[in-house]
Design an enzyme around this catalytic site. Structure first.
Site, PDB file in Angstrom:
ATOM      1  N   THR A 184      -1.423   4.461   3.173  1.00  0.00           N
ATOM      2  CA  THR A 184      -2.121   5.272   2.397  1.00  0.00           C
ATOM      3  C   THR A 184      -2.156   6.740   2.727  1.00  0.00           C
ATOM      4  O   THR A 184      -1.643   7.568   1.929  1.00  0.00           O
ATOM      5  CB  THR A 184      -3.613   4.569   1.955  1.00  0.00           C
ATOM      6  N   SER A 204       0.830  -1.101  -0.064  1.00  0.00           N
ATOM      7  CA  SER A 204      -0.018  -0.062   0.039  1.00  0.00           C
ATOM      8  C   SER A 204       0.623   1.306   0.017  1.00  0.00           C
ATOM      9  O   SER A 204       0.473   2.263  -0.494  1.00  0.00           O
ATOM     10  CB  SER A 204      -1.065   0.104   1.244  1.00  0.00           C
TER      11      SER A 204
HETATM   12 ZN   LIG Z   1      -2.470  -4.918   2.752  1.00  0.00          ZN
END
Ligand SMILES: [Zn+2]
Ligand SMILES: *[C@@H]1O[C@H](CO)[C@@H](O)[C@H](O)[C@H]1NC(C)=O
Ligand SMILES: *[C@@H]1O[C@H](CO)[C@@H](O)[C@H](O)[C@H]1NC(C)=O
Length: 563
Positions: free
Chosen positions: A180, A127
């Site tokens: 993120t 991510s």
């Molecule tokens: Zn993940």
């Protein structure tokens, strides 16, 4: 009430030269008369040139995007959601709500294309690299948070727009210091440097504060370890510091969140940390304790649009359905369908906002990668399988495997063997999971892992997956392409969006970095200029921390809490 305290653009975004230029003073009556004649003549010529009996936007939509025009950019990430997650959620909901087979999710209506997700060092991204691709518009290595493959900080779209005078926000269901949101608002070499990420997010780095609104989980890295639930290695309490020195308003629980009045009563900057780590899975969430993602999104959209009401710049908002990924890591189909549906509800809030706002607004929704290698069929027989799949089994599960594994682990501490047996069968399997046809071999597997919730959850989740004939091929991520969705109220942005790569659109199949480039292009952002401004950011771990990363692997907390 929202307060606008810092709408002054710092870089780019020439907002004011036209309005500020002083009117030249005219001397004498003669020049006064000629001035009036000029004004009248220009008025008549202007009328003849531009008069159009129907409104300009109705008959002749502007077809090219004006980067300087006031805009809102809403970037939405479904962490770990691949195409199969949508098939699963759609079929599950049709079954649960008795809907016809042509019933689809809201997000399904806005499909534009698909995205290839590889990072700079692997076909299977994490991510951190996934979000850095969107934020900086460049490929970096797994674990990289807002840094390039040489571990140099890269300017992000959030920072670029803040410098232009936009308001900015982050709304997630995981820790706000997780990969993120971190990749848009901080710069560190390794995703597990979450203490440092928290400092950057509050403004301790060369740009100063770049985020105006934070909503999500993750108090952990804002509190010292000495406070229960805290995990900072230093002794700092960033939550206190932010309020005392940084002027942030803070909400730390549901009651305080409700005082925000759906965004009507927000004082920016707002720091909203609603859980020590992640906000519970939607399937487990007690709505009296934790707001839904849709409720958080509503607050953010209202607060940011009020804050920018009188500005010539709009806002940038990142929204993440963070825990679709965790349900994938846990191979938990019952939890995952609810996460996808909770995201779909948040997506509906965004669509409603776009339909109601006067400001040119675009929402783009995509995934950083797929998680779990989810397949909506599974061979459960030794011979050639029947073509069957039973999403209805997921409707009987009332909790995630993670929740139930911990529930069982804490029960067994205060019970004898017989009571534990009964609890496994009647409470966990029958009542919580809705499964009555369990086998002795399954009970044995549960008992074997009873002291180890991190493994027990896989046993419980597989009991559900097996019966629904849902397949998982990994506890990690996969390299399958993910979908891109978008919606806008602007004919010009729509024209660009539904265009092929050659014209910078998002129709068809794309590299993930092209989504970042799209946001850059429509806002006229110069990320390389921002990269220069963030080059002195402290981003490297100290030697001791680096050693711990080398021992524990780059995935840090994600690794420990979800595998
Ligand atoms: Zn993940
Ligand atoms: C607005 O928020 C403040 C705290 O910042 C709170 O004291 C007040 O009661 C809230 N107003 C409403 C109407 O909820
Ligand atoms: C795609 O972009 C080109 C060049 O800007 C433009 O002429 C064309 O109309 C666009 N196509 C669509 C489908 O919007």
């Amino acid at each position: 009430m929202s307060k606008s305290t810092d709408t002054q653009p710092l870089l780019g975004g020439d907002s004011s030269s036209v309005y500020n230029s002083k009117v030249k003073k005219c001397g004498g009556i003669k020049s006064y008369i000629s001035y009036f004649i000029n004004v009248i003549a220009i008025g008549i010529i202007g009328y003849l040139l531009f008069y159009n009996p129907t409104p300009a936007h109705a008959s002749n939509p502007q077809t090219t995007v004006d980067p300087q025009k006031k805009k809102n950019i809403i970037f939405m990430v479904t962490d770990g959601m691949g195409p199969a997650s949508l098939s699963l959620a759609r079929s599950f909901r049709q079954y649960r709500d008795q809907l016809p087979i042509n019933d689809i999710l809201t997000i399904d209506k806005y499909l534009v294309g698909s995205s290839r997700t590889r990072s700079s060092n692997s076909l299977v991204t994490d991510s951190a690299a996934g979000a850095t691709a969107f934020a900086c518009g460049l490929k970096s290595y797994n674990g990289a948070i807002g840094v390039n493959p040489n571990k140099q900080p890269c300017g992000t779209i959030l920072e670029a727009l803040k410098l232009q005078g936009y308001y900015t926000g982050l709304v997630v269901t995981t820790r706000i210091t997780d990969a993120t949101p971190a990749s848009f608002s901080s710069h560190v070499d390794y995703r597990s440097q979450e203490d440092l990420i928290a400092e950057h997010q509050l403004g301790e780095y060369p740009l100063g504060r770049s985020v105006d609104l934070i909503l999500g989980g993750g108090r952990c890295h804002f509190y010292p370890r000495s406070i229960p639930g805290g995990c900072r290695a230093d002794n700092r309490n960033l939550i206190d510091e932010a309020q005392i020195n940084g002027g942030w308003s803070y909400v730390g629980n549901r009651e305080q969140f409700d005082l925000l009045q759906s965004g009507e009563n927000v004082t920016l900057p707002l720091l909203g940390l609603l859980a020590d780590t992640d906000i519970p899975y939607d399937i487990d969430r007690d709505s009296k304790v934790y707001p839904s993602l849709a409720e958080q999104v509503k607050v953010a959209l209202t607060a940011l649009s009020k804050a920018t009401e009188d500005s010539d710049k709009g806002f940038f908002l990142l929204i993440e359905g963070s825990r679709i990924d965790h349900a994938g890591h846990h191979n938990d189909p019952a939890a995952q369908v609810r996460e996808v549906l909770a995201y779909d509800a948040a997506f509906r809030e965004v669509i409603k906002f776009i339909d109601e706002t006067e400001t040119e607004t675009v929402a783009i929704s995509t995934s950083d990668h797929e998680t779990g290698g989810l397949v909506t069929a599974r061979q459960v027989t030794p011979n050639y399988p029947d073509y069957l799949w039973y999403p209805e089994i997921l409707a009987n599960s009332q909790h995630s495997g993670d929740f139930l594994a911990h529930k069982l682990a804490s029960f067994k501490n205060k019970a004898n063997t017989q009571e534990v047996d009964k609890f496994i069968k009647e409470e966990i399997l029958e009542k919580d999971m809705g499964i009555t046809n369990y086998k002795e071999s399954e009970i044995e597997l549960i008992k074997k892992q009873i002291n180890n919730p991190g493994e027990l959850l896989y046993v419980l989740n597989d009991i559900v997956s097996f019966r629904s004939q849902t397949g998982w091929t990994t506890r990690g991520h996969s390299a399958v392409d993910v979908n891109i969705y978008a919606y806008t109220n602007s004919p010009a942005i729509k024209n660009k969006l539904y265009n092929h790569t050659a014209y910078g659109g998002l129709l068809g199949n794309h590299e993930n970095i092209e989504i970042g480039s799209f946001m850059e292009a429509i806002t006229g952002s110069d990320l390389s200029a921002v990269t220069k401004l963030v080059s002195d950011t402290k981003h490297s771990p100290n030697a001791a921390f680096l050693e711990s990363i080398q021992q524990e692997g780059i995935y840090g907390d994600e690794y420990h809490s979800h595998i």
